[in-house]
Design an enzyme around this catalytic site. Structure first.
Site, PDB file in Angstrom:
ATOM      1  N   PHE A 305       0.831  -1.207   0.000  1.00 28.54           N
ATOM      2  CA  PHE A 305       0.000   0.000   0.000  1.00 28.54           C
ATOM      3  C   PHE A 305       0.865   1.257   0.000  1.00 28.54           C
ATOM      4  O   PHE A 305       1.855   1.348   0.731  1.00 28.54           O
ATOM      5  CB  PHE A 305      -0.878   0.047   1.251  1.00 28.54           C
ATOM      6  CG  PHE A 305      -2.027  -0.910   1.247  1.00 28.54           C
ATOM      7  CD1 PHE A 305      -3.276  -0.523   0.812  1.00 28.54           C
ATOM      8  CD2 PHE A 305      -1.851  -2.213   1.702  1.00 28.54           C
ATOM      9  CE1 PHE A 305      -4.345  -1.410   0.830  1.00 28.54           C
ATOM     10  CE2 PHE A 305      -2.914  -3.108   1.723  1.00 28.54           C
ATOM     11  CZ  PHE A 305      -4.158  -2.701   1.278  1.00 28.54           C
ATOM     12  N   ASP A 306       0.474   2.224  -0.799  1.00 30.90           N
ATOM     13  CA  ASP A 306       0.970   3.577  -0.626  1.00 30.90           C
ATOM     14  C   ASP A 306       0.307   4.124   0.640  1.00 30.90           C
ATOM     15  O   ASP A 306      -0.748   3.634   1.054  1.00 30.90           O
ATOM     16  CB  ASP A 306       0.579   4.421  -1.848  1.00 30.90           C
ATOM     17  CG  ASP A 306       0.856   5.889  -1.635  1.00 30.90           C
ATOM     18  OD1 ASP A 306       1.978   6.230  -1.248  1.00 30.90           O
ATOM     19  OD2 ASP A 306      -0.076   6.706  -1.858  1.00 30.90           O
ATOM     20  N   LYS A 307       0.902   5.138   1.266  1.00 27.72           N
ATOM     21  CA  LYS A 307       0.312   5.667   2.501  1.00 27.72           C
ATOM     22  C   LYS A 307      -0.651   6.826   2.220  1.00 27.72           C
ATOM     23  O   LYS A 307      -1.854   6.691   2.400  1.00 27.72           O
ATOM     24  CB  LYS A 307       1.404   6.127   3.471  1.00 27.72           C
ATOM     25  CG  LYS A 307       0.845   6.731   4.779  1.00 27.72           C
ATOM     26  CD  LYS A 307       1.933   7.084   5.749  1.00 27.72           C
ATOM     27  CE  LYS A 307       2.632   8.365   5.377  1.00 27.72           C
ATOM     28  NZ  LYS A 307       1.779   9.580   5.574  1.00 27.72           N
ATOM     29  N   THR A 308      -0.115   7.941   1.742  1.00 30.94           N
ATOM     30  CA  THR A 308      -0.928   9.150   1.616  1.00 30.94           C
ATOM     31  C   THR A 308      -1.987   9.006   0.528  1.00 30.94           C
ATOM     32  O   THR A 308      -1.674   8.695  -0.623  1.00 30.94           O
ATOM     33  CB  THR A 308      -0.032  10.365   1.298  1.00 30.94           C
ATOM     34  OG1 THR A 308       0.980  10.458   2.291  1.00 30.94           O
ATOM     35  CG2 THR A 308      -0.851  11.642   1.268  1.00 30.94           C
ATOM     36  N   VAL A 505      -1.112  -1.055  -4.301  1.00 31.32           N
ATOM     37  CA  VAL A 505      -2.351  -0.306  -4.107  1.00 31.32           C
ATOM     38  C   VAL A 505      -1.988   1.153  -3.872  1.00 31.32           C
ATOM     39  O   VAL A 505      -1.296   1.479  -2.904  1.00 31.32           O
ATOM     40  CB  VAL A 505      -3.152  -0.847  -2.900  1.00 31.32           C
ATOM     41  CG1 VAL A 505      -4.527  -0.180  -2.841  1.00 31.32           C
ATOM     42  CG2 VAL A 505      -3.283  -2.356  -2.970  1.00 31.32           C
TER      43      VAL A 505
END
Length: 623
Positions: A305-308, A505
């Site tokens: 996953f990307d965070k922001t 993602v």
């Protein structure tokens, strides 16, 4: 006169019924046979035409097998067998087409949502035009109960809008001036004047329709294999039937083998499941771009996953401003001016905090240089500043003192992202920014692990302490921090080598390289985002990240359904073949069983349209 499939079925059925009545009433048998032959011709003519057309392209399929069997039956004066086979084949084909229409009902429901008209202001007057006639920049008026025909920005009014066609979520959302709206959505209450930003085939809704239709044509690996298999299998059956005749001299047995061995149910077993699965996903705001992607989605071992904007809301806010060498207000103003050309979420947070305190920005940097993955080098009010992270400071020889470092570390340990502001010689201060974690992110991680995902990882350009804090809060297995876009690609390669199939993602904007390089790219909240819709393999059209669990569950249900169909088709084909060789299955009865098996395969696939509906929705999302 050209007849439809349904009309041919009815006429052939009537002719067969008349023939039976004539036989039962002991009238001239020849007249009864004429009606039976007529039935065979009515039902068999399109079958033979299809067989001839396919043969021109060197394709020998099920139509050819049936045609050969019917010609043989007529030659043997087995008129009932000829009529029964053609009638049952045509009837089965008719039922098949009707049932497949059902599998495409989700797509049809999307097509039905396409707007028919648009009301635009031309020369100061409201006029109704076709949506295709709307020009970019037009002012479009939409009233309660009407469909929005363009993608655009609200310039006047407010309304509650049903966005189910785009996001799959039927609960109306409030939209007001300066908000973006999408084609295909419906105003439930309110009034809007919208500036047309995208029109015609460029609208989000039009592109969704196009992608869903294209996805249904993109074949799964299993489907490709079965089509290749049937291409060689069908001629092999013709050869086998010929050899059987040479050995047994039993023409009826050989003709029966031709028809019964048709791989109809097997060939259709995969595409019908894929179409139903893709249609269901589209209906629920999940765009899956093809059969192969549908298959692969359920096989993913690792989710990165990307965070922001993905695990977080993507709407960060300034929480603290700390100045070491200047006034805090001046520090915030300089940072906001410096960031005024940036589209990064952190930049928008700094600008929003400045405008909230000092009003709209009226200045712009004299010079601005974006340094990817680090920040900015800008000239504001005649002086040069660096605005960014530790890497930017280190690259430019700016020293962060012990007191400054202690403060930054303290902020980061509380999950804050710290933007450092400095001159070319020393640090001037810092701005702490926090982004809210999505409400459903923690539950999603639990769901994914319950679904069998081996590892959940976070890839972020943020600092290690902030990444560690969020990973701990969400229950993420591992995190990679302070990554540039190419760093995310390398991290994905490492995960693929260690653990297997890996999906990325992201929000589909700054994650495009990672989305493209992963085994599967998944974009969250992609409505209206070009990069998301073009780069990702799967697009979740709403900001509800829990739909990822739904998408994976749908993929696995589709693959399971596909396997059920394949196994069933193989078992039926094997049983029929054995029955033919044992002389307990005959031409007409075998054809009936064959067509029923095709229909059952389709009906089983139709069940996928109910996946996630009504009372099962909660179970699907949280199993």
């Amino acid at each position: 006169m050209k007849m439809s499939k349904g009309q041919r079925v009815v006429l052939a059925g009537i002719l067969i019924a008349i023939s039976f009545i004539l036989k039962r009433t002991a009238l001239d048998l020849w007249v009864a046979n004429v009606f039976m032959i007529s039935a065979a011709v009515v039902a068999g003519l399109p079958i033979m035409k299809n067989a001839i057309s396919a043969a021109r392209y060197r394709i020998i399929g099920i139509d050819a097998l049936v045609s050969l069997a019917v010609i043989g039956a007529m030659f043997l004066a087995e008129y009932w067998e000829a009529a029964a086979v053609t009638f049952l084949f045509m009837f089965g084909d008719y039922l098949e087409s009707k049932t497949i229409e059902k599998t495409r009902s989700s797509i049809k429901s999307l097509l039905d949502l396409a707007p028919d008209t648009a009301r635009v202001i031309r020369d100061g007057v409201e006029v109704e035009v076709s949506p295709d006639e709307v020009i970019k920049g037009d002012m479009v008026i939409v009233k309660p109960g009407e469909k929005i025909s363009i993608d655009g920005t609200i310039v006047e009014g407010n309304a509650y809008i049903n966005q189910a066609a785009i996001t799959g979520e039927s609960i109306p959302v409030s939209r007001e001036e300066d908000d973006t709206v999408f084609s295909g959505t419906i105003i439930e209450s309110g009034y809007l004047k919208i500036r047309a930003d995208r029109v015609g085939e460029d609208t989000t809704f039009a592109r969704i329709l196009q992608m869903v239709e294209e996805a249904q044509d993109k074949k799964a690996k299993t489907q490709k294999f079965l089509e290749v298999f049937s291409r060689y299998y069908t001629p092999a059956i013709i050869v086998l039937a010929a050899l059987l005749f040479l050995v047994t001299k039993d023409l009826v047995l050989s003709l029966t083998l031709l028809v019964i061995a048709c791989p109809g149910a097997l060939v259709i077993s995969t595409p019908v499941s894929i179409v139903a699965g893709i249609g269901n996903g589209a209906k629920h705001g999940v765009l899956i771009k093809g059969g192969e992607i549908m298959e692969n989605l359920g096989k993913i071992d690792v989710l990165a996953f990307d965070k922001t904007g993905t695990l977080t809301e993507g709407k960060p806010k300034v929480t603290n401003v700390k100045a070491f060498e200047m006034d805090e207000d001046e520090l915030l103003q300089i940072a906001a001016i410096g960031e005024s050309y940036s589209e990064h979420p952190l930049a928008r947070a700094i600008i929003a905090a400045s405008e909230e305190k000092f009003g709209e920005l009226n200045e712009a940097p004299e010079e601005s240089e974006i340094i990817t993955g680090q920040g900015l080098k800008v000239k504001v009010r005649g002086k040069t500043y660096l605005i960014g992270n530790r890497k930017l400071m280190a690259e430019n020889g700016v020293t962060v003192t012990g007191e400054e470092e202690t403060y930054i570390e303290s902020e980061e340990e509380h999950g804050q992202t710290v933007v450092i502001v400095s001159s070319l010689e020393k640090m001037l201060g810092s701005i702490s920014i926090a982004d809210t974690v999505r409400e459903d992110a923690k539950q999603l991680i639990k769901n994914l692990k319950a679904q069998g995902i081996k590892k959940v990882v976070m890839l972020t350009g943020d600092n290690k302490r902030a990444a560690a804090a969020i990973s701990k809060e969400l229950g993420i297995d591992e995190y990679y921090a302070e990554l540039l876009p190419e760093g995310k690609v390398k991290a994905l390669e490492t995960l693929q080598e260690k653990f297997g199939a890996t999906a990325m993602v992201g929000d589909g904007v700054n994650d495009a390289p990672a989305l493209a390089s992963a085994d599967l790219g998944i974009a969250i909240g992609g409505a209206g985002t070009d990069v998301a819709m073009e780069t990702a393999d799967v697009v979740l059209m709403s900001d509800e990240i829990k739909r990822l669990s739904y998408a994976i569950g749908l993929s696995r249900a589709t693959v399971k359904n596909m396997k059920q169909n394949i196994y069933f088709a193989i078992i039926v084909a094997g049983a029929l073949l054995a029955g033919v060789l044992a002389k307990v299955v005959f031409l007409s009865s075998g054809m009936l069983i064959h067509e029923i098996s095709v229909l059952l395969v389709i009906i089983n696939a139709v069940r996928l349209l109910g996946y996630g509906e009504k009372g099962r929705t909660r179970k699907v999302l949280y199993d």
